[in-house]
Write a protein that holds these residues in place. Structure first.
Motif, PDB file in Angstrom:
ATOM      1  N   GLY A 123       0.815  -1.202   0.000  1.00 44.57           N
ATOM      2  CA  GLY A 123       0.000   0.000   0.000  1.00 44.57           C
ATOM      3  C   GLY A 123       0.847   1.248   0.000  1.00 44.57           C
ATOM      4  N   ALA A 124       0.174   2.395  -0.095  1.00 45.64           N
ATOM      5  CA  ALA A 124       0.831   3.700  -0.036  1.00 45.64           C
ATOM      6  C   ALA A 124      -0.113   4.659   0.667  1.00 45.64           C
ATOM      7  N   ALA A 125       0.436   5.686   1.273  1.00 42.96           N
ATOM      8  CA  ALA A 125      -0.384   6.620   2.043  1.00 42.96           C
ATOM      9  C   ALA A 125       0.248   8.000   2.019  1.00 42.96           C
ATOM     10  N   ILE A 126      -0.599   9.008   2.276  1.00 42.30           N
ATOM     11  CA  ILE A 126      -0.147  10.389   2.420  1.00 42.30           C
ATOM     12  C   ILE A 126      -0.454  10.815   3.849  1.00 42.30           C
ATOM     13  N   ALA A 127       0.527  11.382   4.517  1.00 46.95           N
ATOM     14  CA  ALA A 127       0.336  11.861   5.888  1.00 46.95           C
ATOM     15  C   ALA A 127       0.756  13.324   5.959  1.00 46.95           C
ATOM     16  N   ILE A 128       0.001  14.124   6.731  1.00 47.70           N
ATOM     17  CA  ILE A 128       0.261  15.549   6.819  1.00 47.70           C
ATOM     18  C   ILE A 128       0.199  16.000   8.267  1.00 47.70           C
ATOM     19  N   GLU A 129       1.050  16.962   8.597  1.00 44.67           N
ATOM     20  CA  GLU A 129       1.106  17.454   9.978  1.00 44.67           C
ATOM     21  C   GLU A 129      -0.067  18.391  10.280  1.00 44.67           C
ATOM     22  N   LYS A 130      -0.502  18.348  11.508  1.00 45.99           N
ATOM     23  CA  LYS A 130      -1.403  19.358  12.030  1.00 45.99           C
ATOM     24  C   LYS A 130      -0.554  20.541  12.530  1.00 45.99           C
ATOM     25  N   PRO A 131      -1.108  21.734  12.712  1.00 45.72           N
ATOM     26  CA  PRO A 131      -2.530  22.082  12.649  1.00 45.72           C
ATOM     27  C   PRO A 131      -2.998  22.270  11.212  1.00 45.72           C
ATOM     28  N   GLY A 132      -4.306  22.349  11.073  1.00 49.58           N
ATOM     29  CA  GLY A 132      -4.919  22.474   9.768  1.00 49.58           C
ATOM     30  C   GLY A 132      -5.738  21.246   9.453  1.00 49.58           C
TER      31      GLY A 132
END
Length: 241
Positions: A123-132
């Motif tokens: 699989g593959a995934a996209i992860a993004i930091e908070k805040p937002g």
């Protein structure tokens, strides 16, 4: 007067003659070997008249061994070249598929489908930091999470999967090795934009079911290229909150 040593008589008493003695005896009695045609043929040498011995069979054997090694090496190089060409082709096709995404969620879905269908990954995934805001289908990271995974100045990390990564959802148990690529997309205006720079720290993650699928010594040009396509495509739309 003592005549020349009879090496064959000595062999009868000493069943294990030493090679220096055998070599010295042959040097002193070369004609004995040249006259023994059956022995020459047994050891792969061909006599051609007096004092001429053809080493064709022995030389041919060595030449055949060299040709075999070169042929094996050439086949390995050709196999690697074919694999690289196939991977590049799949990468280009996957990039075109990602560019057709309609929104952030569709982008994450297409990335995961390409990783599994075209590259045989778990699989593959996209992860993004908070805040937002965090788009549906993306993974949320705490502030500083990207630096925690890649280091303060790290751009990529390839190696075994580790506890706590938890980016691949239901397929997490299948992932044995991972490739993590840093991204810094700049999203268009709106409440999701970070006030100072507009940049959101993120990663594009790929998981392989093979423990050797991603290793620290491996080049990451193709997965990095895919990550850049994901990064630029994601910038098309603002993140809705």
């Amino acid at each position: 007067m003592s005549g020349p040593r009879d090496l064959f008589a000595e062999v009868e008493t000493d069943p294990a003659p030493h090679w220096p003695d055998v070599r010295a005896w042959l040097q002193a009695n070369p004609q004995t070997l040249l006259d023994d045609r059956s022995l020459l043929e047994e050891i792969g040498l061909k006599p051609h008249g007096r004092n001429v011995v053809e080493f064709g069979a022995a030389a041919l054997t060595r030449l055949e061994a060299v040709v075999t090694r070169e042929s094996d090496a050439r086949k390995q190089i050709e196999a690697v070249a074919r694999a690289n060409f196939a991977a590049q082709t799949q990468t280009h096709v996957a990039s075109l598929d990602l560019l057709e995404a309609r929104n952030h969620s569709d982008l994450a879905r297409r990335l995961d489908a390409c990783a599994q269908g075209r590259f045989g990954l778990a699989g593959a995934a996209i992860a993004i930091e908070k805040p937002g805001g965090v788009p549906f289908g993306w993974r949320a990271l705490e502030p500083g999470g990207v630096d925690g995974l890649l280091g303060d100045h790290g751009l990529t990390w390839l190696g075994p999967n580790f506890a706590g990564l938890d980016l691949f959802g239901a397929n997490e148990d299948q992932v044995q090795s991972v490739a993590l690529i840093r991204m810094a997309p700049i999203f268009g205006g709106g409440a999701a934009q970070i006030e100072v720079t507009g940049v959101r720290h993120a990663i594009c993650a790929f998981g392989s079911p093979d423990p050797e699928g991603f290793t620290p010594s491996m080049g990451c040009e193709l997965v990095a290229f895919i990550a850049r396509v994901v990064e630029r495509t994601a910038e098309r739309w603002p993140i809705l909150t």
